[in-house]
Scaffold this active site. Structure first.
Site, mmCIF file in Angstrom:
data_model
loop_
_atom_site.group_PDB
_atom_site.id
_atom_site.type_symbol
_atom_site.label_atom_id
_atom_site.label_comp_id
_atom_site.label_asym_id
_atom_site.label_seq_id
_atom_site.Cartn_x
_atom_site.Cartn_y
_atom_site.Cartn_z
ATOM 1 N N ASP A 147 23.615 10.656 1.554
ATOM 2 C CA ASP A 147 24.881 11.372 1.437
ATOM 3 C C ASP A 147 26.006 10.351 1.333
ATOM 4 O OD1 ASP A 147 25.049 14.583 1.937
ATOM 5 O OD2 ASP A 147 27.013 13.629 2.127
ATOM 6 N N ASP B 180 27.390 6.238 -2.604
ATOM 7 C CA ASP B 180 28.098 6.953 -3.657
ATOM 8 C C ASP B 180 27.105 7.068 -4.813
ATOM 9 O OD1 ASP B 180 29.533 7.687 -5.932
ATOM 10 O OD2 ASP B 180 31.288 6.496 -5.410
ATOM 11 N N VAL B 181 26.669 8.285 -5.123
ATOM 12 C CA VAL B 181 25.579 8.468 -6.084
ATOM 13 C C VAL B 181 25.958 8.080 -7.507
ATOM 14 C CG1 VAL B 181 24.415 10.241 -4.735
ATOM 15 C CG2 VAL B 181 26.198 10.908 -6.380
ATOM 16 N N ASN C 299 20.551 15.812 -6.238
ATOM 17 C CA ASN C 299 21.057 17.086 -5.735
ATOM 18 C C ASN C 299 22.560 17.077 -5.451
ATOM 19 O OD1 ASN C 299 20.713 19.808 -4.226
ATOM 20 N ND2 ASN C 299 21.530 18.441 -2.640
ATOM 21 N N TYR D 24 33.182 22.206 -13.456
ATOM 22 C CA TYR D 24 31.855 22.529 -12.942
ATOM 23 C C TYR D 24 30.981 23.111 -14.051
ATOM 24 C CZ TYR D 24 28.438 24.159 -9.473
ATOM 25 O OH TYR D 24 27.301 24.368 -8.733
ATOM 26 N N LYS E 241 27.722 20.971 -15.306
ATOM 27 C CA LYS E 241 26.412 21.529 -14.997
ATOM 28 C C LYS E 241 25.611 21.804 -16.269
ATOM 29 C CE LYS E 241 26.497 21.322 -10.547
ATOM 30 N NZ LYS E 241 25.569 20.448 -9.805
#
Length: 269
Positions: free
Chosen positions: A37, A64-65, A91, A155, A159
């Site tokens: 996370d 930080d992804v 995710n 979003y 997505k």
């Protein structure tokens, strides 16, 4: 597919869908799970709760992804502790609850988290998975990635892009042992939903029915066992997706009616 002994990494894993996935993967026999996370303390706290149930097959890591160096560090630490990564669950995700006038910084951040984080992760783990004969890449997109998200332009767009990238991975590497699954739920009882009540984006998905994260994790495990690319915890999404493809003008008109209903309800409340 069996998760027995598999090393898993789950981003956005401190709560919500990510935490439910970690819990379920461990219950299914995963050899080790890294809960990742943005805030290290959150990831470590989630891992501690999971250790109480599943033993020391869990580690909490902050990253930080969207930062390749930080994701590489997570992969290295996870591999050193549990062995090569067999399943990566991309995710982590964010929303904006904004439309046309969202500023460039908002678009840049959601693009990095909701799309480029998947690209970053795949660059790091997919070549090794293919070299070892296979692995699993799980993308959390959204029903918005197949349909649209009223009230949140960023979003909706990102997505769609996440789902498209998952498709590309499946096409490109599916014959080389890579299993790709794309999770596309509607409303799920997470912080994103609870914190956004009153916005048209959240009220739209809430209107369709809100599932618990554990129900979503169940759907993921079932889809993986059956080898299905699309994971649809809300099965009606398949019907909506078909309608969108076969009669887009009618579908768009229906979405405008839904938007008017939601906006009217918010205004009336």
């Amino acid at each position: 597919m069996s998760l027995d002994g598999t090393t898993c990494i789950i981003t956005g894993g401190a709560r919500g869908i990510g935490y439910a996935l970690a819990d379920r993967f461990l219950a299914e026999g995963a050899g080790g799970v890294a809960v990742v996370d943005l805030e290290t303390a959150d990831a470590e706290a989630a891992a501690t709760r999971l250790v109480d149930t599943h033993g020391d097959r869990v580690v909490g890591l902050g990253a930080d992804v969207s930062d390749a160096a930080q994701v590489q560090a997570v992969v290295d630490a996870t591999t050193a502790r549990f062995g090569p990564v067999g399943l990566f669950a991309a995710n982590a995700g964010i929303g904006t609850a904004q439309g046309l006038m969202a500023d460039d910084a908002t678009w840049d951040r959601i693009w990095k988290v909701n799309v480029m984080a998947h690209v970053v992760a795949a660059r790091i783990v997919v070549p090794d998975m293919v070299e070892r004969g296979g692995g699993t890449f799980l993308t959390t997109a959204s029903a918005a990635g197949l349909l649209a998200q009223i009230g949140d332009a960023g979003y909706s767009v990102t997505k769609h892009a996440a789902e498209a990238f998952a498709e590309w991975l499946a096409i490109t590497y599916g014959d080389q042992g890579l299993r790709v699954h794309c999770l596309c739920p509607q409303g799920v009882n997470t912080d994103m939903i609870r914190g956004g009540r009153g916005s048209s984006a959240v009220e739209t998905v809430a209107l369709q029915g809100v599932l618990e994260p554990e129900q979503v994790a169940d759907a993921v495990v079932t889809a993986m066992a059956e080898g299905r690319f699309l994971v649809l915890p809300h099965p009606e999404v398949a019907q909506f997706y078909e309608r969108r493809a076969t009669d887009p003008d009618r579908w768009l008109a229906g979405m405008r009616r839904l938007q008017a209903k939601v906006v009217g309800a918010i205004g009336g409340g």
